[in-house]
Design a protein around this motif. Structure first.
Motif, PDB file in Angstrom:
ATOM      1  N   LYS A  69       0.862  -1.181   0.000  1.00 15.06           N
ATOM      2  CA  LYS A  69       0.000   0.000   0.000  1.00 15.06           C
ATOM      3  C   LYS A  69       0.900   1.233   0.000  1.00 15.06           C
ATOM      4  N   PRO A  70       1.262   1.725  -1.188  1.00 17.38           N
ATOM      5  CA  PRO A  70       2.277   2.777  -1.288  1.00 17.38           C
ATOM      6  C   PRO A  70       1.888   4.067  -0.560  1.00 17.38           C
ATOM      7  N   GLU A  71       2.856   4.592   0.155  1.00 16.07           N
ATOM      8  CA  GLU A  71       2.693   5.890   0.798  1.00 16.07           C
ATOM      9  C   GLU A  71       2.572   6.973  -0.275  1.00 16.07           C
ATOM     10  N   LEU A  72       1.740   7.983  -0.007  1.00 16.62           N
ATOM     11  CA  LEU A  72       1.573   9.110  -0.922  1.00 16.62           C
ATOM     12  C   LEU A  72       2.200  10.358  -0.325  1.00 16.62           C
ATOM     13  N   SER A  73       2.686  11.231  -1.191  1.00 12.58           N
ATOM     14  CA  SER A  73       3.223  12.512  -0.746  1.00 12.58           C
ATOM     15  C   SER A  73       2.152  13.294   0.005  1.00 12.58           C
ATOM     16  N   PRO A  74       2.542  14.079   1.020  1.00 14.09           N
ATOM     17  CA  PRO A  74       1.569  14.935   1.716  1.00 14.09           C
ATOM     18  C   PRO A  74       0.898  15.949   0.792  1.00 14.09           C
ATOM     19  N   THR A  75       1.505  16.222  -0.359  1.00 13.60           N
ATOM     20  CA  THR A  75       0.919  17.168  -1.322  1.00 13.60           C
ATOM     21  C   THR A  75       0.345  16.451  -2.538  1.00 13.60           C
ATOM     22  N   TRP A  76      -0.007  15.182  -2.383  1.00  7.41           N
ATOM     23  CA  TRP A  76      -0.542  14.357  -3.473  1.00  7.41           C
ATOM     24  C   TRP A  76      -1.675  15.080  -4.194  1.00  7.41           C
ATOM     25  N   ASP A  77      -1.689  14.964  -5.524  1.00  5.07           N
ATOM     26  CA  ASP A  77      -2.640  15.737  -6.326  1.00  5.07           C
ATOM     27  C   ASP A  77      -4.008  15.095  -6.478  1.00  5.07           C
ATOM     28  N   PRO A  81      -4.478   6.474  -6.708  1.00  2.66           N
ATOM     29  CA  PRO A  81      -3.177   6.033  -6.170  1.00  2.66           C
ATOM     30  C   PRO A  81      -2.651   4.759  -6.805  1.00  2.66           C
ATOM     31  N   LYS A  82      -3.490   4.058  -7.575  1.00  4.64           N
ATOM     32  CA  LYS A  82      -3.005   2.846  -8.220  1.00  4.64           C
ATOM     33  C   LYS A  82      -1.979   3.131  -9.319  1.00  4.64           C
ATOM     34  N   VAL A  83      -1.776   4.389  -9.667  1.00  4.95           N
ATOM     35  CA  VAL A  83      -0.680   4.702 -10.593  1.00  4.95           C
ATOM     36  C   VAL A  83       0.649   4.228 -10.012  1.00  4.95           C
ATOM     37  N   LYS A 353       8.039  -3.529   5.821  1.00  2.00           N
ATOM     38  CA  LYS A 353       7.741  -4.633   4.911  1.00  2.00           C
ATOM     39  C   LYS A 353       8.764  -4.751   3.787  1.00  2.00           C
ATOM     40  N   GLY A 354       9.769  -3.869   3.805  1.00  2.00           N
ATOM     41  CA  GLY A 354      10.835  -3.948   2.818  1.00  2.00           C
ATOM     42  C   GLY A 354      10.644  -3.061   1.605  1.00  2.00           C
ATOM     43  N   TYR A 355       9.636  -2.184   1.604  1.00  2.00           N
ATOM     44  CA  TYR A 355       9.390  -1.321   0.453  1.00  2.00           C
ATOM     45  C   TYR A 355      10.068   0.039   0.644  1.00  2.00           C
ATOM     46  N   LEU A 356      10.505   0.613  -0.477  1.00  2.00           N
ATOM     47  CA  LEU A 356      11.132   1.921  -0.422  1.00  2.00           C
ATOM     48  C   LEU A 356      10.162   2.974   0.107  1.00  2.00           C
ATOM     49  N   THR A 357      10.706   3.913   0.854  1.00  2.00           N
ATOM     50  CA  THR A 357       9.920   5.012   1.408  1.00  2.00           C
ATOM     51  C   THR A 357      10.180   6.290   0.624  1.00  2.00           C
ATOM     52  N   TRP A 370       4.210  16.676  -5.523  1.00  2.00           N
ATOM     53  CA  TRP A 370       2.773  16.403  -5.626  1.00  2.00           C
ATOM     54  C   TRP A 370       2.463  15.124  -6.393  1.00  2.00           C
ATOM     55  N   TYR A 371       3.433  14.646  -7.178  1.00  2.00           N
ATOM     56  CA  TYR A 371       3.247  13.420  -7.955  1.00  2.00           C
ATOM     57  C   TYR A 371       3.973  12.230  -7.339  1.00  2.00           C
ATOM     58  N   SER A 372       4.537  12.404  -6.164  1.00  2.00           N
ATOM     59  CA  SER A 372       5.396  11.373  -5.565  1.00  2.00           C
ATOM     60  C   SER A 372       4.610  10.372  -4.731  1.00  2.00           C
ATOM     61  N   ASN A 373       4.956   9.125  -4.894  1.00  2.00           N
ATOM     62  CA  ASN A 373       4.452   8.062  -4.031  1.00  2.00           C
ATOM     63  C   ASN A 373       5.587   7.062  -3.848  1.00  2.00           C
ATOM     64  N   ALA A 374       5.383   6.103  -2.985  1.00  2.00           N
ATOM     65  CA  ALA A 374       6.471   5.159  -2.720  1.00  2.00           C
ATOM     66  C   ALA A 374       6.855   4.369  -3.967  1.00  2.00           C
ATOM     67  N   GLY A 375       5.912   4.136  -4.869  1.00  2.00           N
ATOM     68  CA  GLY A 375       6.244   3.455  -6.107  1.00  2.00           C
ATOM     69  C   GLY A 375       7.200   4.244  -6.973  1.00  2.00           C
ATOM     70  N   SER A 376       7.084   5.567  -6.923  1.00  2.00           N
ATOM     71  CA  SER A 376       7.964   6.423  -7.722  1.00  2.00           C
ATOM     72  C   SER A 376       9.424   6.219  -7.365  1.00  2.00           C
ATOM     73  N   MET A 377       9.678   5.854  -6.114  1.00  2.00           N
ATOM     74  CA  MET A 377      11.037   5.782  -5.601  1.00  2.00           C
ATOM     75  C   MET A 377      11.868   4.682  -6.256  1.00  2.00           C
ATOM     76  N   TYR A 378      11.197   3.749  -6.936  1.00  3.62           N
ATOM     77  CA  TYR A 378      11.928   2.608  -7.499  1.00  3.62           C
ATOM     78  C   TYR A 378      12.762   2.962  -8.720  1.00  3.62           C
ATOM     79  N   ILE A 379      12.729   4.216  -9.126  1.00  2.00           N
ATOM     80  CA  ILE A 379      13.655   4.664 -10.159  1.00  2.00           C
ATOM     81  C   ILE A 379      15.088   4.636  -9.632  1.00  2.00           C
ATOM     82  N   ALA A 380      15.250   4.569  -8.323  1.00  4.64           N
ATOM     83  CA  ALA A 380      16.593   4.446  -7.738  1.00  4.64           C
ATOM     84  C   ALA A 380      17.314   3.206  -8.262  1.00  4.64           C
TER      85      ALA A 380
END
Length: 422
Positions: A69-77, A81-83, A353-357, A370-380
């Motif tokens: 259940k990916p965390e969303l940015s506090p400024t999420w637009d 969230p399934k994106v 749970k082992g997911y990127l924050t 505003w477009y950031s969520n935990a899924g976005s972080m996997y570009i690392a």
């Protein structure tokens, strides 16, 4: 403990032992020149496993969206969230694809790779199956255009992944990628996402749209501001989007044009590819100089929560054997590993749970855009591209060497730096 148990069930005890040994390296923040190439590789393989296993193991069974259940940015637009799931899978798979493309072997790393490759292929099938709980959000949000480009880029980096798919999954992938054409990209780096998808279609012999590639290549070159830097649209932004998107995608799109011999308009793909590589090498020199003696680097611009994705160009240059003479392999490896250790030495980069924050050097949600969520972080994962070079390659066997800033702040001689005119 929860992450260890998860990896144990996903990968088996033998592979876990290798990962656990490497974890000792991952938890140490070292400001010294990195150790042996074998130790550096072990550290990076562990980091890859930490990113990939919690995603691919459940997704290969159609269970990712149930457990993550990916965390969303506090400024999420306010978008669906399934994106986050297409972002997570697409970005992750692009970064680890070069490593997945290596041949199988009986080593612990080879067994891990075989497991993750099988899981990746199964995950691709779930990603486009409308009946799967892990069917991705392809048609609702324009964000799908962005992350479909990473999703297809992985096939270009590891054709084995495409070949391993069954005929039904291949057709579904093609249909979803062509369906993304109804999203209109703004005049920014997004033009390259549309072009990347067309380059993928071209690479597999499918119908493709040359206009989307032509427009992206021409506009990006119009936005070149000099000395290896591109503006992201009509105005220059001082951020790391040259690393996240512009340099790597421009080069890899042009590589497909050259490899396929595609001809259209007056675009000279070979000349443009040579130019793009020269500019990326210059940009790579800047990136290397930005790494401080302790491995820290400038947290500038938007999307800085993408962490070590900033070093994607250096990884791609290393993998393609295109590093300039000014950047010896051992020096680049030492510098980028120091940066990896500086960032990922903080435990809160991953949740329980082992997911990127969301964060830069740990869990720092207020840094999210505003477009950031935990899924976005996997570009690392784009910083893991050098793992596509086998363990016996000179990138890993070359002695580690001090990088430019380390020499400079140790009072040692280091090269002067001048702008270039290409």
């Amino acid at each position: 403990m929860e992450r260890r148990n998860f990896l144990a069930s996903a990968l088996g005890a033998g592979t876990l032992a290798t990962i656990s040994t490497a974890s000792a390296h991952a938890k140490s923040r070292s400001s010294a020149v990195s150790g042996s190439g074998a130790a550096d590789r072990s550290y990076m393989v562990d980091l890859l496993a930490r990113m990939a296993s919690p995603v691919l193991a459940p997704m290969s069974q159609g269970k990712l969206q149930a457990v993550f259940k990916p965390e969303l940015s506090p400024t999420w637009d306010g978008r669906n969230p399934k994106v986050a799931y297409l972002e997570c899978f697409g970005r992750l798979i692009a970064g680890i694809a070069p490593w997945l493309a290596l041949p199988d072997d009986a080593s612990p790393e080879g067994k891990l790779r075989s497991t993750l490759r099988d899981q990746a292929v199964a995950s691709y099938a779930h990603s486009v199956d409308p009946a799967s709980p892990d069917y991705l959000l392809w048609r609702e949000s324009a964000q799908a255009l962005v992350d479909s480009a990473y999703y297809t880029n992985a096939f270009m980096r590891a054709p084995q992944l495409w070949k391993a798919l069954d005929a039904t999954t291949k057709k579904r992938v093609i249909d979803e990628i062509k369906g993304a054409r109804h999203f209109s990209p703004p005049y920014t780096n997004w033009l390259l996402f549309a072009a990347m998808n067309e380059a993928f279609l071209l690479s597999i012999g499918e119908d493709w749209d040359p206009v989307r590639i032509d427009l992206a290549v021409r506009k990006v070159n119009e936005w070149y501001v000099g000395d290896g830097w591109y503006a992201d649209g009509p105005r220059f932004h001082f951020d790391h989007y040259g690393s996240y998107v512009i340099h790597p995608m421009l080069v890899e799109i042009l590589e497909v044009l050259v490899a396929t011999g595609a001809k259209f308009n007056s675009l000279d793909a070979k000349a443009l590819l040579d130019q793009a590589y020269k500019r990326m090498r210059r940009y790579g020199e800047h990136l290397e100089r930005l790494i401080a003696p302790d491995g820290s680097y400038a947290p500038i611009g938007r999307s800085l929560t993408y962490r070590t994705a900033v070093f994607q160009p250096l990884g791609l240059l290393s993998w393609r054997k295109q590093l300039p003479p000014s950047l010896p392999e051992g020096q680049v490896r030492a510098a980028t590993l120091a940066a990896q250790r500086a960032v990922f030495g903080f435990d809160s980069n991953f949740d329980d749970k082992g997911y990127l924050t969301i964060g830069f050097t740990g869990h720092q949600p207020k840094l999210g855009d505003w477009y950031s969520n935990a899924g976005s972080m996997y570009i690392a994962s784009e910083s893991l591209i050098p793992l596509g070079l086998p363990a016996g390659d000179s990138y890993w066997t070359s002695p580690a060497a001090s990088w430019t800033s380390k020499k400079a702040f140790a009072g040692q001689n280091f090269p002067k730096d001048y702008y270039v005119d290409y």
